[in-house]
Each structure stands twice: as C-alpha cells, then as structure tokens.
Design a protein around this motif. Structure first.
Motif, PDB file in Angstrom:
ATOM      1  N   MET A 104       0.706  -1.184   0.212  1.00 44.43           N
ATOM      2  CA  MET A 104       0.089   0.135  -0.223  1.00 44.43           C
ATOM      3  C   MET A 104       0.887   1.316   0.161  1.00 44.43           C
ATOM      4  N   LEU A 105       1.894   1.449   0.775  1.00 41.77           N
ATOM      5  CA  LEU A 105       2.729   2.563   0.915  1.00 41.77           C
ATOM      6  C   LEU A 105       3.590   2.461  -0.504  1.00 41.77           C
ATOM      7  N   LEU A 106       3.821   1.519  -0.959  1.00 44.96           N
ATOM      8  CA  LEU A 106       4.815   1.372  -2.339  1.00 44.96           C
ATOM      9  C   LEU A 106       3.904   2.029  -3.527  1.00 44.96           C
ATOM     10  N   ALA A 107       2.771   1.647  -3.406  1.00 46.13           N
ATOM     11  CA  ALA A 107       1.542   1.978  -4.285  1.00 46.13           C
ATOM     12  C   ALA A 107       1.491   3.487  -4.359  1.00 46.13           C
ATOM     13  N   ASN A 134       4.184   7.016 -11.571  1.00 48.04           N
ATOM     14  CA  ASN A 134       4.170   5.714 -12.064  1.00 48.04           C
ATOM     15  C   ASN A 134       3.192   4.963 -11.869  1.00 48.04           C
ATOM     16  N   ARG A 135       2.580   4.136 -12.771  1.00 48.80           N
ATOM     17  CA  ARG A 135       1.456   3.267 -12.652  1.00 48.80           C
ATOM     18  C   ARG A 135       1.868   1.793 -12.249  1.00 48.80           C
ATOM     19  N   THR A 136       2.885   1.401 -12.106  1.00 49.58           N
ATOM     20  CA  THR A 136       3.412   0.124 -11.670  1.00 49.58           C
ATOM     21  C   THR A 136       4.405   0.306 -10.501  1.00 49.58           C
ATOM     22  N   GLU A 151       8.004  -6.552 -10.597  1.00 45.38           N
ATOM     23  CA  GLU A 151       7.014  -5.933 -10.747  1.00 45.38           C
ATOM     24  C   GLU A 151       6.013  -6.645  -9.925  1.00 45.38           C
ATOM     25  N   ILE A 152       4.999  -5.880  -8.979  1.00 43.81           N
ATOM     26  CA  ILE A 152       4.010  -6.442  -8.376  1.00 43.81           C
ATOM     27  C   ILE A 152       2.681  -6.320  -9.224  1.00 43.81           C
ATOM     28  N   ASP A 153       2.206  -7.423  -9.056  1.00 48.97           N
ATOM     29  CA  ASP A 153       0.961  -7.633  -9.986  1.00 48.97           C
ATOM     30  C   ASP A 153      -0.187  -6.793  -9.396  1.00 48.97           C
ATOM     31  N   ASP A 154      -1.011  -6.048 -10.475  1.00 50.56           N
ATOM     32  CA  ASP A 154      -2.044  -5.093 -10.150  1.00 50.56           C
ATOM     33  C   ASP A 154      -3.146  -5.530  -9.111  1.00 50.56           C
ATOM     34  N   GLU A 155      -3.371  -7.026  -9.120  1.00 54.64           N
ATOM     35  CA  GLU A 155      -4.337  -7.667  -8.425  1.00 54.64           C
ATOM     36  C   GLU A 155      -3.892  -7.426  -6.863  1.00 54.64           C
ATOM     37  N   ASP A 156      -2.502  -7.673  -6.621  1.00 56.20           N
ATOM     38  CA  ASP A 156      -2.191  -7.677  -5.319  1.00 56.20           C
ATOM     39  C   ASP A 156      -2.230  -6.419  -4.904  1.00 56.20           C
ATOM     40  N   ILE A 157      -2.120  -5.282  -5.522  1.00 52.71           N
ATOM     41  CA  ILE A 157      -1.908  -3.753  -5.051  1.00 52.71           C
ATOM     42  C   ILE A 157      -3.658  -3.606  -4.742  1.00 52.71           C
ATOM     43  N   ILE A 158      -4.604  -4.153  -5.505  1.00 54.44           N
ATOM     44  CA  ILE A 158      -5.876  -3.723  -5.176  1.00 54.44           C
ATOM     45  C   ILE A 158      -6.372  -4.543  -3.971  1.00 54.44           C
ATOM     46  N   LYS A 159      -5.920  -5.787  -3.686  1.00 59.65           N
ATOM     47  CA  LYS A 159      -5.923  -6.636  -2.555  1.00 59.65           C
ATOM     48  C   LYS A 159      -5.693  -5.759  -1.431  1.00 59.65           C
TER      49      LYS A 159
END
Length: 450
Positions: free
Chosen positions: A325-328, A336-338, A345-353
């Motif tokens: 969450m902090l990294l996002a 940056n969008r990633t 690179e962290i998966d987008d789904e893990d960021i949403i989670k």
C-alpha cells in the motif's frame, strides 16, 4: 454424522469451511476449558468467559477476562498449550497433518490448507505444512528446555520451572500472549536473556512460515547452487525488520523523558526493542502498559493493527499489505502506474488486494471503536482503541479493561479476534459464497476520484 458434515462442506466455499472449522475449534476448546480436570479447585469460570478465552486461545491473541494462571490446573495447562498449537499453525493445517498422517491428502484438504495459509499454489502445500509442523515442534521443545533450565533459579521446584518454561516457549513461538506467571513477563523485566529469547521466538512465529522455509532452503543450498529468494520473502523480511527498528527508535524517543527517565540507556533500549516486537503480535508485557505516554500507546496501536506477516501465527492486516500500500502511494505520487522493487514488478491484483484489506480492517476497527464507546462509557477512547487494535491484530496487549467489559463488549472483541486470525479475505469470501464467473460485461466508464 460424518455424511452430514461432508454434504455441508460440499455446499460451502473453502473460506466458509475454514470459518466453520474455526467455530468448531472454539466450541471444542470451550468445552475443554469448562471441564473440571482443566481447572484448579475452586476456580470459577462463567460460560461467556470460557468462550472468550477459547476464542483468544484459538486465535492465539492473549486477551483474557480471567487470570489463566489461577484458572488452569497442570493437566489444563497442557490442554491449553495444545489449543495454542492448533491456533498458531492453523486449525485446518494442523488438523489435517494430525488426522491424515500417513494417508493420501485429497484435493479438498489441499485447497483448504492453501486458503488458510494464503498460498498462491497447491503445489507442495502438504510438504510445506509438515515442515512447518515439525519445525515449530522442535523450536518449542528446544525453547522449553532452555527456558525450563534457566527458570530453575526463579522457581522453587524443577517441575514448576520446566512447566513454566514449556508454556513460555509455546506461548512465545505461537505468539499467543498468554502466561501462567500471572504477571506476563514483568518478573523478568531486567533479565535480558529471557527477553532476548522471547524476542527471537516472537520473530519466528510472526515472520511467516514461507519465509522460514525459504531461509531453511537457502541454508541447505548455501555454497552449492545459486539460490534466489522470492519477492514475497524479500518484501516481508524487509518490512518486518524495518518496522521493528522504527518502532524501537520511536518508543525510545517517546519515553526517553517519561517512562524511561529513571532507567539506564541499555534498559531503555531493550525495553523499546521488546515492545516494538511484542506489539506486532507477541502480546507480552514487561511493565504496566498504562504508564506509557499517549504517543507510545498510539504507536503500539498502529503496530498491532498492522500485525505480523502473512501465513504466520499473527493477525492484523499483515506486513505485506502495509508495504504494498505504501509503495503504491509512493509510486503513484511519482507518476508511476506500476510498482517495481527488487528487480520485480508487483501484480496489479495484489495492489488492489492490499487496499481492500487495509480499508476493510479500518472499517471493522472503526465500527468496533464506536460500538464500544457507546456501550462501555466507563473507559477512555484510548483504552478502547488500544483494546480493539490488540484484538484485531491478535496481539494480546491491554490497558487492563478486558475483564471489566460487558457481555456485549466481550462479543465485539471476540468477533475482532476471530476475524483478525482468519484474515480479511477469508472473512469477506465467507460471506459471499463460491465465486461466480460472469458470462458478459457492461461497457466501462470513468468516474471522478478524489
């Protein structure tokens, strides 16, 4: 009876079955605690307190409405440690290994263990759980011997010393937060050996089972073949120890001219390090927590809310959730969008989670604070916030209000302990049933955010 349970589990999702098994574990634990053989003579335990302590034991939290040291008999102490063992490793995982030892474990059991441990794959899950089981047992036995031998100078008989050592080792390794001294670790506040050993066991229990297994593999491969740690292990380990260091520094600074004003620098340092580690899920205290200043109590509340690492004995939103969450937020602020870290690179789904888990946890704790503020008017907001954070993070630290909670207040805390243990996604998925694949999608449309 077995056919009825089998038919029931077929209709439920993996998350719902896990919740069901944990509820069964609570019922069984409550029955065991209320048995005469478990309790000392003349000990009194009401039904609601029995349920509360059972949930606290199954979720390895440590909050208690009664003094466990005055409640448990010697046989009861061993029964209680078995409950803590189930809770620390996981009801489904531990139960499967015990009941199906030597037998072929089917796909359903593998799915349940994978869901409970937040594992991304079924591959190797049984071997993984067995390794964790034996690793934990060996660590606890070694800790029991070391503690018991060392406690010979504190307790009058060797039987009591080794009983205390055994319970202390299991409680610390499973991050349970319970004690049978009646005073947590306060009698050992100036014994750096006892504190250091507890810190080490706290970390083993809270760092995460996958991390421990990767470290074990690295040690076996060291000097033989190249070994690469997973991104999960790197992020988890970095976040875990950075939080410990930051926590120790902040506690030291907050209490330097307050609680630590009459202590030496090394006492202040060790105490700060201990509370920074214990507040993550260990739940043991070496002083009256009420003596801390408000900034320290707020800091410990935040740490308890974050909790331990995924697939560990602890609860909370977990360290990876907090880190991602902090990294996002940081990367989004930079345009940056990633999220790129450790050459991955962290998966987008893990960021949403991560944001779902954090937001859901915040909503749950906020609602709990409001409810308790309404029904427990004799307690301050700080006391309530601290108790809620401790319950959700399955930590066990308290400002002393647990035994004085009303029945409704105990139900709120029990609910938080239960959800904090099973995890946010298991909790959310348990309410939604089995996932459904939609055959169609509507056109997407952008909306204004922020």
């Amino acid at each position: 009876m077995n056919s009825k349970i089998e038919n029931l589990t077929k209709r439920l999702s993996a998350a719902q079955i896990i919740v069901f098994y944990y509820l069964v574990a609570v019922v069984v634990s409550t029955i065991l605690l209320l048995l005469p053989i478990t309790q000392k003579q003349n000990a009194e335990l009401s039904f609601i307190d029995g349920v509360f302590i059972s949930i606290s034991a199954v979720t390895v939290t440590g909050l208690s409405t009664a003094d466990v040291s005055q409640l448990l008999s010697v046989p009861g102490t061993f029964i209680f440690t078995i409950i803590l063992q189930f809770g620390g490793i996981g009801i489904v995982a531990f139960g499967t290994i015990l009941w199906l030892s030597g037998k072929k474990i089917g796909l359903k059991a593998r799915i349940l263990m994978t869901t409970e441990q937040n594992s991304p794959t079924y591959s190797g899950i049984v071997r993984f759980i067995r390794m964790i089981f034996f690793f934990f047992v060996m660590i606890e036995l070694l800790g029991a011997v070391v503690f018991g031998t060392y406690f010979l100078k504190y307790f009058p008989t060797w039987q009591e010393a080794y009983l205390q050592g055994f319970f202390a080792s299991v409680s610390a390794t499973t991050n349970a937060g319970f004690d049978i001294t009646g005073k947590s670790l306060i009698p050992f506040a100036d014994d750096y050996f006892v504190l250091t050993l507890n810190i080490v066991l706290f970390i083993i229990g809270a760092l995460g089972f996958p991390v421990l297994m990767e470290v074990s593999q690295w040690l076996r491969h060291k000097g033989k073949t190249p070994f690469r740690f997973s991104l999960f292990t790197k992020i988890t380990t970095a976040t875990f120890f950075i939080l410990i260091v930051i926590g120790a520094i902040l506690v030291y600074l907050f209490e330097y001219s307050h609680f630590y004003s009459d202590k030496t620098w090394h006492q202040s340092f060790v105490h700060s390090l201990f509370y920074s580690t214990s507040s993550r899920t260990g739940g043991m205290a070496i002083s009256d927590v009420n003596q801390f200043s408000v900034p320290t109590l707020l800091l410990l509340s935040i740490f308890m809310f974050i909790g331990a690492s995924p697939s560990s004995a602890g609860g909370g939103i977990r360290t990876t959730t907090f880190a991602v969450m902090l990294l996002a937020i940081y990367n989004y602020a930079k345009g940056n969008r990633t999220i790129k870290i450790f050459k991955r690179e962290i998966d987008d789904e893990d960021i949403i989670k991560s944001f779902i888990v954090f937001t859901t946890g915040m909503i749950l704790c906020s609602v709990a604070v409001v409810i308790l503020a309404c029904i427990e008017s004799s307690f301050s907001l700080m006391e309530i916030l601290f108790e809620v954070s401790s319950a959700f993070g399955t930590v066990g630290l308290s400002l002393g209000i647990t035994p004085e909670l009303s029945t409704a207040g105990k139900v709120v805390i029990m609910t938080l302990m239960f959800i904090g243990k099973i995890g946010m996604f298991t909790f959310l998925f348990s309410m939604g049933g089995k996932p459904v694949k939609h055959a169609y999608h509507y056109p997407k449309e952008r909306i204004i955010i922020g």
